[in-house]
Enzyme design. Structure first.
Site, short mmCIF file in Angstrom:
data_model
loop_
_atom_site.label_atom_id
_atom_site.label_comp_id
_atom_site.label_asym_id
_atom_site.label_seq_id
_atom_site.Cartn_x
_atom_site.Cartn_y
_atom_site.Cartn_z
N HIS A 161 21.26 44.84 59.77
CA HIS A 161 21.73 44.11 60.95
C HIS A 161 21.15 44.64 62.26
CE1 HIS A 161 25.39 41.40 62.13
NE2 HIS A 161 24.24 40.94 62.59
N ASP A 194 31.18 39.73 60.74
CA ASP A 194 30.87 41.10 60.34
C ASP A 194 32.16 41.86 60.08
OD1 ASP A 194 29.66 43.69 60.11
OD2 ASP A 194 28.19 43.18 61.63
N HIS A 209 32.11 45.00 60.87
CA HIS A 209 31.95 46.07 61.84
C HIS A 209 31.66 45.51 63.23
CE1 HIS A 209 30.65 47.48 57.84
NE2 HIS A 209 31.27 48.61 58.17
N ASP A 218 29.73 47.01 65.46
CA ASP A 218 28.32 47.33 65.76
C ASP A 218 28.11 47.59 67.25
OD1 ASP A 218 27.73 47.09 63.10
OD2 ASP A 218 26.90 45.07 63.24
N HIS A 253 21.78 50.11 62.71
CA HIS A 253 22.48 48.87 62.35
C HIS A 253 23.93 48.91 62.81
CE1 HIS A 253 24.26 49.97 58.08
NE2 HIS A 253 24.44 50.94 58.95
N ASP A 286 26.53 38.79 58.80
CA ASP A 286 26.42 40.01 58.01
C ASP A 286 27.23 39.79 56.75
OD1 ASP A 286 26.92 42.60 56.90
OD2 ASP A 286 26.54 43.53 58.84
N ASP A 332 28.55 41.68 54.74
CA ASP A 332 29.76 42.50 54.55
C ASP A 332 30.96 41.94 55.32
OD1 ASP A 332 29.81 43.56 57.22
OD2 ASP A 332 28.70 45.34 56.64
N GLU A 386 22.06 42.28 55.75
CA GLU A 386 22.77 43.34 55.02
C GLU A 386 23.02 43.03 53.55
OE1 GLU A 386 23.19 46.33 55.97
OE2 GLU A 386 23.05 46.27 58.17
#
Length: 316
Positions: free
Chosen positions: A108, A135, A137, A139, A152, A238, A240, A283
């Site tokens: 990412h 996502d 996260h 980030d 990332h 992403d 995840d 990802e």
């Protein structure tokens, strides 16, 4: 649903697939195999089914992953800059040609180059920008608070103007995007220092606690509010973002993500706007997957993003 939305209005156009086979910004190896896994899962054929012309430009080239420890708070900074510049140039070229760029990642950190190109294009064409960041996260780490140095975990911070100059200035304007143009959805893993920075910046975050409380539909209604004919909608997906029960093939799994149905509703509601103009898929890590299952799920959900709907009743 806002009156400006045009259900199912994704226009016929050309999709340009841009492979970026690198895990340069990640901690775990394997995301470099993501582009081919998506191709094997039939992403080009899926876009053709949706009535779109597909232009697969193959894979970009960049430096190998040297697997070195961080220096000055960043791992592989020079290599990350090189890959992001290549992504920026490819995405900007696609937009200038009137095509819809789909970045096949890759980790990412590549979102810096992709969204910097979109932001540059929007400024040149006088369009507003809305970025949906799907996502687990936030980030939003920086070199002084990151626990790992992996870039990332920093793309949103870089896009909002906090990071190394080569990345922060890639869009030709600092910051590349205003924090107010970003909507983060599905967040459930945020470092403590990062949490403070997210609040300080005023990022609009629809985390899993919020989605649990109000439901995916209400969260997406808010995330999509205010879009109009002059808005370029970019989706940074992403993998995840999804619960690892349905998408195990990622390097940073976080339990408690959206179910398949919640994710499909999210994608269908984005599709209903008719505004999707660029996309990242990042990802995906086939080394951690089971029989390419995660790539297949990702392609199925992207098909919903481009108009495949489970809706049988009349809208109203």
């Amino acid at each position: 649903m806002s009156a400006s939305f045009v259900p199912g209005a994704t226009p016929a156009r050309t999709v340009r697939l841009i492979g970026a086979p690198t895990d340069i910004g990640a901690g775990a190896r394997g995301a470099s195999m993501g582009p081919e896994a998506l191709r094997v899962a039939g992403i080009a054929e899926m876009f053709t089914r949706r009535g779109l012309t597909v232009h697969d430009t193959g894979n970009l080239h960049g430096p190998n992953n040297p697997c070195l420890p961080p220096q000055g708070g960043y791992r592989h900074l020079d290599e990350v800059v090189a890959w992001n510049q290549a992504v920026h140039d490819a995405v900007h070229t696609a937009l200038a040609a009137g095509e819809l760029p789909v970045l096949l990642g890759g980790d990412h950190s590549l979102g810096i180059g992709s969204i910097s190109a979109v932001a540059r294009h929007c400024r040149a064409t006088g369009r507003a920008l809305r970025v949906l960041w799907l996502d687990a996260h936030a980030d939003f780490n920086t070199h002084d608070i990151t626990p790992s140095g992996n870039l990332h975990g920093m793309p949103v911070a870089c896009l909002c103007g906090d990071g190394p100059s080569a990345l922060v200035s890639m869009a030709g304007h600092v910051p590349a995007i205003a924090a107010s143009s970003l909507r983060q959805i599905g967040i459930r893993s945020v470092d403590e220092g990062e949490r403070h920075r997210v609040r300080e910046a005023g990022l609009e975050v629809y985390d899993m606690r919020y989605i649990d409380e109000v439901g995916m539909r209400a969260a997406m209604d808010k995330a999509l509010a205010g879009l109009d004919d002059h808005t370029h909608l970019h989706v940074s997906f992403d993998v995840d973002f999804l619960d690892p029960e349905i998408a195990p093939g990622v390097g940073t799994t976080v339990p408690g993500g959206p179910t398949y149905r919640e994710a499909q509703l999210c994608m269908e509601m984005i599709a209903d706007t008719g505004r999707v103009a660029s996309l990242d898929i990042v990802e995906l890590n086939p080394a951690l997957d089971v029989r390419n299952r995660t790539a297949q799920v990702a392609v199925e959900l992207v098909e919903s993003l481009f108009g495949k709907s489970t809706l049988m009743r009349d809208r109203g």
